[in-house]
Design a protein around this motif. Sequence first.
Motif, PDB file in Angstrom:
ATOM      1  N   ASN A   1      83.873  18.948   2.189  1.00 30.99           N
ATOM      2  CA  ASN A   1      82.472  18.659   2.770  1.00 30.99           C
ATOM      3  C   ASN A   1      81.950  19.914   3.851  1.00 30.99           C
ATOM      4  N   GLY A   2      82.786  20.990   3.805  1.00 34.00           N
ATOM      5  CA  GLY A   2      82.389  22.134   4.726  1.00 34.00           C
ATOM      6  C   GLY A   2      82.864  22.190   6.132  1.00 34.00           C
ATOM      7  N   SER A   3      83.793  21.272   6.337  1.00 35.93           N
ATOM      8  CA  SER A   3      84.353  20.808   7.767  1.00 35.93           C
ATOM      9  C   SER A   3      85.674  21.801   7.857  1.00 35.93           C
ATOM     10  N   VAL A   4      85.601  22.522   8.889  1.00 36.81           N
ATOM     11  CA  VAL A   4      86.634  23.601   9.288  1.00 36.81           C
ATOM     12  C   VAL A   4      87.781  22.526   9.632  1.00 36.81           C
ATOM     13  N   GLN A   5      87.447  21.570  10.448  1.00 34.34           N
ATOM     14  CA  GLN A   5      88.575  20.608  10.983  1.00 34.34           C
ATOM     15  C   GLN A   5      89.046  20.100   9.889  1.00 34.34           C
ATOM     16  N   TYR A  31      85.411  27.200  -4.092  1.00 35.36           N
ATOM     17  CA  TYR A  31      84.328  25.862  -3.727  1.00 35.36           C
ATOM     18  C   TYR A  31      83.540  26.015  -2.394  1.00 35.36           C
ATOM     19  N   ALA A  32      84.324  26.790  -1.356  1.00 35.43           N
ATOM     20  CA  ALA A  32      83.787  27.042  -0.106  1.00 35.43           C
ATOM     21  C   ALA A  32      82.543  27.895  -0.289  1.00 35.43           C
ATOM     22  N   ALA A  33      82.840  28.796  -0.812  1.00 31.34           N
ATOM     23  CA  ALA A  33      82.007  30.053  -1.379  1.00 31.34           C
ATOM     24  C   ALA A  33      80.895  29.499  -2.138  1.00 31.34           C
ATOM     25  N   ALA A  34      80.913  28.689  -2.934  1.00 30.68           N
ATOM     26  CA  ALA A  34      79.571  28.199  -3.817  1.00 30.68           C
ATOM     27  C   ALA A  34      78.969  27.215  -3.194  1.00 30.68           C
ATOM     28  N   TYR A  35      79.439  26.748  -2.026  1.00 37.06           N
ATOM     29  CA  TYR A  35      78.693  25.794  -1.203  1.00 37.06           C
ATOM     30  C   TYR A  35      78.343  26.346   0.237  1.00 37.06           C
ATOM     31  N   GLY A  36      78.465  27.612   0.128  1.00 35.87           N
ATOM     32  CA  GLY A  36      78.026  28.354   1.405  1.00 35.87           C
ATOM     33  C   GLY A  36      78.567  27.836   2.693  1.00 35.87           C
ATOM     34  N   HIS A  70      81.107  36.406  -5.752  1.00 37.32           N
ATOM     35  CA  HIS A  70      80.155  36.348  -6.671  1.00 37.32           C
ATOM     36  C   HIS A  70      79.712  34.782  -6.630  1.00 37.32           C
ATOM     37  N   TYR A  71      80.606  33.638  -6.330  1.00 37.03           N
ATOM     38  CA  TYR A  71      80.188  32.512  -5.969  1.00 37.03           C
ATOM     39  C   TYR A  71      79.128  32.119  -4.909  1.00 37.03           C
ATOM     40  N   ALA A  72      79.477  33.132  -3.712  1.00 37.81           N
ATOM     41  CA  ALA A  72      78.521  33.035  -2.583  1.00 37.81           C
ATOM     42  C   ALA A  72      77.209  33.570  -2.931  1.00 37.81           C
ATOM     43  N   ALA A  73      77.270  34.772  -3.572  1.00 37.53           N
ATOM     44  CA  ALA A  73      75.853  35.398  -3.795  1.00 37.53           C
ATOM     45  C   ALA A  73      75.003  34.446  -4.705  1.00 37.53           C
ATOM     46  N   ARG A  74      75.447  33.605  -5.392  1.00 38.11           N
ATOM     47  CA  ARG A  74      74.761  32.646  -6.307  1.00 38.11           C
ATOM     48  C   ARG A  74      74.067  31.306  -5.588  1.00 38.11           C
ATOM     49  N   ASN A  75      74.591  31.263  -4.325  1.00 40.33           N
ATOM     50  CA  ASN A  75      74.281  30.192  -3.664  1.00 40.33           C
ATOM     51  C   ASN A  75      73.046  30.553  -2.765  1.00 40.33           C
TER      52      ASN A  75
END
Length: 75
Positions: A1-5, A31-36, A70-75
């Motif tokens: 869910n993107g939570s660092v905690q 997964y983290a990169a793909a979802y920003g 690459h995944y992050a760039a597609r986001n």
Amino acid sequence: NGSVQVAEILLAAGALISAASGLNQTTPIFYAAAYGHAEVIACLCKSGANPNLRVHRHEHGYFLDFTPLHYAARN
């Protein structure tokens, strides 16, 4: 869910940072990169995740190598 905690709790509990899943056998950093989720990416890297890891993916009739960047760039 993107939570660092949540990422920190899972890592502290022994979650495998390099556990691959899915069709393309991607790891949590993909997964983290793909979802920003930049903060989660930083947490994973600090814990030893490899940001240069490559996965082989079949796309548009070709087999391509992708990194988390690459995944992050597609986001």
